[in-house]
Design an enzyme around this catalytic site. Structure first.
Site, mmCIF file in Angstrom:
data_model
loop_
_atom_site.group_PDB
_atom_site.id
_atom_site.type_symbol
_atom_site.label_atom_id
_atom_site.label_comp_id
_atom_site.label_asym_id
_atom_site.label_seq_id
_atom_site.Cartn_x
_atom_site.Cartn_y
_atom_site.Cartn_z
ATOM 1 C CE LYS A 13 -2.188 -1.094 3.893
ATOM 2 N NZ LYS A 13 -1.608 -2.399 4.254
ATOM 3 N NE ARG A 88 -4.071 -1.178 9.970
ATOM 4 C CZ ARG A 88 -2.967 -0.508 9.632
ATOM 5 N NH1 ARG A 88 -3.033 0.596 8.953
ATOM 6 N NH2 ARG A 88 -1.797 -0.967 9.992
ATOM 7 N NE ARG A 127 7.228 -2.645 5.584
ATOM 8 C CZ ARG A 127 5.902 -2.560 5.650
ATOM 9 N NH1 ARG A 127 5.197 -2.269 4.574
ATOM 10 N NH2 ARG A 127 5.271 -2.817 6.775
ATOM 11 N NE ARG A 161 6.463 0.013 9.877
ATOM 12 C CZ ARG A 161 5.252 -0.080 9.332
ATOM 13 N NH1 ARG A 161 5.012 0.391 8.128
ATOM 14 N NH2 ARG A 161 4.263 -0.661 9.988
ATOM 15 N NE ARG A 172 2.294 -4.409 11.355
ATOM 16 C CZ ARG A 172 3.268 -4.203 10.477
ATOM 17 N NH1 ARG A 172 4.456 -4.761 10.650
ATOM 18 N NH2 ARG A 172 3.072 -3.450 9.428
#
Ligand code: AMP
Length: 216
Positions: A13, A88, A127, A161, A172
């Site tokens: 996203k 969300r 990532r 992160r 998550r």
């Protein structure tokens, strides 16, 4: 145009939102990025966000909605925005609909990026993100340059992160399945949901999104 980029954590996203900002001329509104900025400022609100984010849990709606509403009021979002990581929950979607409706707007498109669960962990754990400008990288598919300087802004603050670990991804993903996935059913009756294959080269995925939006 008001567009929701929808999908599980690691669906791409943020990557696509940054490209679409250029293509569509409307800003990205990422509640996750805004919360990370608030945390970095060391404010009391930032500390409240940190409590949830470090555990991979959703931040309560009332905190998110205040932050979001203030951002949408900014002049750059008056022609629309790309919502990334928001809404969300179904309550956040209801609130978004109400805020937009007051402005004579509505959610025009929900682009639902389809990525199999197996790919999510690999994408998230690899990532890396530039702390200065938000540019994302993947250690295997699009690593930062050997100089360590961000291709977008030249900063060397490229980090993983804290919630991008295998353990946090699971929490998550559970939050996504339980609270976020039902948002699709909320928007499906209005005919705005487009499912887009989220696997493959970044530019191919952008092309699929633009086609779904009728832009190429
Ligand atoms: P993201 O950058 O979108 O992956 O978000 C990272 C974390 O920020 C999430 O795991 C949540 O803890 C929090 N967060 C971001 N956006 C929201 C939202 N709209 N509602 C609740 N929590 C959020």
């Amino acid at each position: 145009m008001d567009l929701i980029l929808f999908g599980p954590p690691g669906a791409g996203k943020g990557t696509q939102a940054k490209i679409l900002v250029e293509k569509l001329g409307i800003p990205q509104i990422s509640t996750g990025d805004m919360m990370r900025a608030e945390r970095a400022s060391g404010s009391e609100l930032g500390n409240k966000f940190a409590h949830y984010m470090t555990q991979g849990l959703l931040v309560p709606d009332e905190l998110v909605l205040e932050l979001f509403a203030q951002r949408l009021e900014k002049p750059d979002a008056k022609e629309g925005a790309i919502f990334d990581g928001f809404p969300r929950t179904v309550d956040q979607a209801d609130a978004l609909d109400a805020i937009l409706s007051k402005l004579g707007r509505r959610v025009d498109h929900v682009i639902a990026l389809q990525v199999p669960v197996e790919s999510i962990v690999e994408r998230i754990v690899g990532r890396r993100v530039c702390l200065s400008c938000g540019q994302t990288y993947h250690m295997r598919y699009s690593p930062p340059p050997p100089s360590g300087e961000c291709v977008s802004c030249g900063s060397t603050d490229i980090v993983q992160r804290k919630d991008d670990t295998e353990e946090k991804v699971r929490t998550r993903f559970e939050a996504y399945e339980e609270n976020t996935f039902p948002i699709l059913a909320h928007y499906e009756p209005t005919g705005v949901v487009e499912k887009v294959d989220g696997l493959g080269e970044v530019e191919d995925i952008t092309g699929r999104i633009l086609s779904a939006l009728g832009k190429n």
